[in-house]
Design a protein around this motif. Structure first.
Motif, PDB file in Angstrom:
ATOM      1  N   TYR A 170      41.117  39.320  28.750  1.00 22.56           N
ATOM      2  CA  TYR A 170      39.798  39.894  28.540  1.00 22.56           C
ATOM      3  C   TYR A 170      39.942  41.335  28.079  1.00 22.56           C
ATOM      4  O   TYR A 170      40.813  42.060  28.551  1.00 22.56           O
ATOM      5  CB  TYR A 170      38.979  39.883  29.839  1.00 22.56           C
TER       6      TYR A 170
ATOM      7  N   ASP B   4      36.584  46.707  27.884  1.00 22.87           N
ATOM      8  CA  ASP B   4      35.304  47.266  27.446  1.00 22.87           C
ATOM      9  C   ASP B   4      34.219  46.202  27.286  1.00 22.87           C
ATOM     10  O   ASP B   4      33.033  46.527  27.259  1.00 22.87           O
ATOM     11  CB  ASP B   4      35.469  48.031  26.133  1.00 22.87           C
ATOM     12  N   ASP B   5      34.618  44.943  27.166  1.00 26.73           N
ATOM     13  CA  ASP B   5      33.650  43.859  27.002  1.00 26.73           C
ATOM     14  C   ASP B   5      33.115  43.345  28.338  1.00 26.73           C
ATOM     15  O   ASP B   5      32.154  42.573  28.351  1.00 26.73           O
ATOM     16  CB  ASP B   5      34.266  42.686  26.235  1.00 26.73           C
ATOM     17  N   LEU B   6      33.731  43.755  29.451  1.00 25.41           N
ATOM     18  CA  LEU B   6      33.291  43.279  30.759  1.00 25.41           C
ATOM     19  C   LEU B   6      31.997  43.975  31.171  1.00 25.41           C
ATOM     20  O   LEU B   6      31.759  45.134  30.824  1.00 25.41           O
ATOM     21  CB  LEU B   6      34.370  43.546  31.816  1.00 25.41           C
ATOM     22  N   SER B   7      31.187  43.265  31.927  1.00 23.10           N
ATOM     23  CA  SER B   7      29.955  43.862  32.445  1.00 23.10           C
ATOM     24  C   SER B   7      30.313  44.916  33.490  1.00 23.10           C
ATOM     25  O   SER B   7      31.436  44.949  34.016  1.00 23.10           O
ATOM     26  CB  SER B   7      29.081  42.778  33.084  1.00 23.10           C
ATOM     27  N   ASP B   8      29.343  45.760  33.791  1.00 24.79           N
ATOM     28  CA  ASP B   8      29.567  46.770  34.828  1.00 24.79           C
ATOM     29  C   ASP B   8      29.874  46.111  36.168  1.00 24.79           C
ATOM     30  O   ASP B   8      30.720  46.594  36.920  1.00 24.79           O
ATOM     31  CB  ASP B   8      28.351  47.686  34.958  1.00 24.79           C
ATOM     32  N   ALA B   9      29.201  45.005  36.452  1.00 29.33           N
ATOM     33  CA  ALA B   9      29.449  44.291  37.707  1.00 29.33           C
ATOM     34  C   ALA B   9      30.862  43.737  37.740  1.00 29.33           C
ATOM     35  O   ALA B   9      31.549  43.813  38.766  1.00 29.33           O
ATOM     36  CB  ALA B   9      28.425  43.173  37.891  1.00 29.33           C
ATOM     37  N   ALA B  10      31.327  43.186  36.612  1.00 29.93           N
ATOM     38  CA  ALA B  10      32.698  42.662  36.550  1.00 29.93           C
ATOM     39  C   ALA B  10      33.708  43.793  36.704  1.00 29.93           C
ATOM     40  O   ALA B  10      34.725  43.649  37.393  1.00 29.93           O
ATOM     41  CB  ALA B  10      32.927  41.915  35.240  1.00 29.93           C
ATOM     42  N   LYS B  11      33.441  44.942  36.075  1.00 26.64           N
ATOM     43  CA  LYS B  11      34.331  46.098  36.211  1.00 26.64           C
ATOM     44  C   LYS B  11      34.383  46.587  37.658  1.00 26.64           C
ATOM     45  O   LYS B  11      35.440  46.954  38.160  1.00 26.64           O
ATOM     46  CB  LYS B  11      33.888  47.236  35.293  1.00 26.64           C
TER      47      LYS B  11
ATOM     48  N   GLN C 120      33.871  44.718  40.353  1.00 30.87           N
ATOM     49  CA  GLN C 120      34.643  43.728  41.109  1.00 30.87           C
ATOM     50  C   GLN C 120      36.134  43.885  40.831  1.00 30.87           C
ATOM     51  O   GLN C 120      36.958  43.775  41.738  1.00 30.87           O
ATOM     52  CB  GLN C 120      34.187  42.302  40.761  1.00 30.87           C
TER      53      GLN C 120
END
Length: 66
Positions: free
Chosen positions: A14, A17-24, A26
């Motif tokens: 992945y 920078d493409d991850l959501s803030d929530a994913a970042k 986590q």
């Protein structure tokens, strides 16, 4: 041009920078937890080494004719 930073999770790569803030968030929590596990494993190794030394010291203090 520099390559985008990536991370591999479950054998899939992945772009960070493409991850959501929530994913970042986590991911950050997971990384923090992994570092804490390593720290605790190191502490456990220290405690086990100390325990072995105390056990050896105790054994040398015990009567040998028992």
């Amino acid at each position: 041009m520099t390559e985008p930073k990536t991370i591999t999770i479950n054998d899939k790569e992945y772009i960070l920078d493409d991850l959501s803030d929530a994913a970042k968030a986590q991911l950050g929590s997971l990384q923090l937890t992994d570092r804490e596990i390593v720290r605790l494993q190191q502490q456990l190794a220290i405690a086990q080494t100390a325990r072995n030394a105390y056990a050896q010291a105790l054994n040398s203090e015990l009567p040998q004719d028992v």
